[in-house]
Enzyme design. Structure first.
Site, mmCIF file in Angstrom:
data_model
loop_
_atom_site.group_PDB
_atom_site.id
_atom_site.type_symbol
_atom_site.label_atom_id
_atom_site.label_comp_id
_atom_site.label_asym_id
_atom_site.label_seq_id
_atom_site.Cartn_x
_atom_site.Cartn_y
_atom_site.Cartn_z
ATOM 1 N N GLU A 117 65.452 11.054 -26.296
ATOM 2 C CA GLU A 117 66.766 11.720 -25.828
ATOM 3 C C GLU A 117 67.919 10.589 -26.290
ATOM 4 O OE1 GLU A 117 66.827 14.716 -25.922
ATOM 5 O OE2 GLU A 117 65.070 15.632 -24.891
ATOM 6 N N HIS A 140 68.799 11.662 -17.112
ATOM 7 C CA HIS A 140 68.299 13.008 -17.296
ATOM 8 C C HIS A 140 67.148 13.412 -16.653
ATOM 9 C CE1 HIS A 140 67.014 16.591 -19.448
ATOM 10 N NE2 HIS A 140 65.685 15.913 -19.988
ATOM 11 N N HIS A 142 64.576 16.856 -14.590
ATOM 12 C CA HIS A 142 64.231 18.158 -14.557
ATOM 13 C C HIS A 142 63.987 18.752 -13.307
ATOM 14 C CE1 HIS A 142 61.703 17.388 -18.508
ATOM 15 N NE2 HIS A 142 63.197 17.293 -18.870
ATOM 16 N N GLU A 170 80.225 20.211 0.153
ATOM 17 C CA GLU A 170 80.018 18.833 -0.668
ATOM 18 C C GLU A 170 80.432 19.070 -2.025
ATOM 19 O OE1 GLU A 170 79.413 16.613 1.467
ATOM 20 O OE2 GLU A 170 78.558 15.140 0.270
ATOM 21 N N HIS A 211 65.993 23.785 -19.230
ATOM 22 C CA HIS A 211 65.291 22.312 -19.466
ATOM 23 C C HIS A 211 65.517 21.339 -18.485
ATOM 24 C CE1 HIS A 211 64.372 18.907 -22.537
ATOM 25 N NE2 HIS A 211 64.475 18.474 -21.306
#
Ligand code: 13P
Ligand code: ZN
Length: 272
Positions: A117, A140, A142, A170, A211
């Protein structure tokens, strides 16, 4: 005197962060990747900048970051294993002067290479640096509830942000700039990098439908904290979405909260 890089603040901190992310269940197998811009002083404290171990073609134009060094996770590497073997699972690369190559200065000891990525990471760094000169980190991951929410919620930035803002106080405080949202796309490509960076002009967080998520910030803590807050809110959403909702934070209340803290928030995301 060159110091021991394994004791550097940036290596120690990325090891701790990756371990936390793994333990939270956000980064199964090799899921997730992190990159962190390093200053010239940081590099010179621990490495000889003229000693390039090898060059790896980038496959895209990285010239906007020519000469800049980044600490980055390796492709196919497990977050679970980063802390016990940083030199194999991480690397430090410097973007070559012509912007076409990554010069490996440290790490990727087993012959590995940077995350698949990297286009998204580099393009996001370029976009965020234009908005914030102190920007440093792209992360990044998941996270489970965030991904679950992308299966049942429209993939639209305004609606997605509103649904999260309504789950707890929040949220508007932590991400008043809202969340960019992309539909499912093929990952690891220059195209998803361009699309992500485009949303990063306005947001510090971008969701990739079905994703994962990207968070950015001035530090690993800041990027982590953004993702952590979204994941908590997504969990609240998923725990309650199928139940009759009796109470919410109204748009007037969100406005009052944002104004009480003088937040620069997305006013266009409220129905006021
Ligand atoms: P890498 O192992 O190449 O970093 O890929 C993991 C990932 O999460 C792809 O989106
Ligand atoms: Zn991913």
């Amino acid at each position: 005197m060159i110091k021991d890089i394994l004791k550097s603040k940036f290596v120690v901190e990325i090891c701790e962060t990756a371990t936390n992310m793994y333990r939270l269940g956000w980064d199964e197998r090799n899921g997730g990747n992190i990159s962190c811009l390093l200053t010239e002083d940081e590099v010179c404290e621990y490495l000889s900048p003229e000693k390039v171990l090898r060059c790896i073609p980038l496959g895209f134009d990285g010239s906007a970051l020519s000469g800049k060094a980044l600490l980055v996770t390796g492709t196919g590497k497990y977050f679970k294993n980063i802390a016990s073997d940083p030199e194999t699972n991480l690397g430090i690369i410097r973007i070559s002067d012509d912007g076409n190559n990554a010069e490996v200065l440290w790490g990727f000891k087993d012959g590995g290479r940077f995350t698949s990525e990297l286009p998204t990471h580099i393009m996001t760094h370029v976009a965020r640096l234009k908005v914030d000169p102190y920007h440093r980190v792209v992360m990044h991951s998941h996270p489970t509830n965030t991904l679950a929410m992308t299966r049942v919620h429209p993939l639209e930035a305004r609606e997605f942000t509103r649904s999260l803002w309504q789950t707890c106080s929040e949220c508007i405080m932590v991400f008043p700039d809202g969340i960019g949202v992309l539909p499912w796309m093929v990952c690891g490509t220059n195209e998803i990098g361009v699309a992500t960076a485009d949303l990063m002009n306005e947001h510090r967080l971008v969701i990739w439908g079905i994703h994962g998520i990207y968070g950015t910030g001035n530090s690993l803590d800041e990027a982590f904290g953004l993702i952590e807050t979204v994941e908590k809110a997504a969990q609240l959403y998923m725990l309650t979405a199928h139940l009759p909702i009796l109470n919410t934070i109204t748009d007037d209340e969100l406005k009052a909260l944002a104004e009480s803290l003088s937040l620069d928030y997305r006013k266009d995301y409220l129905n006021i």
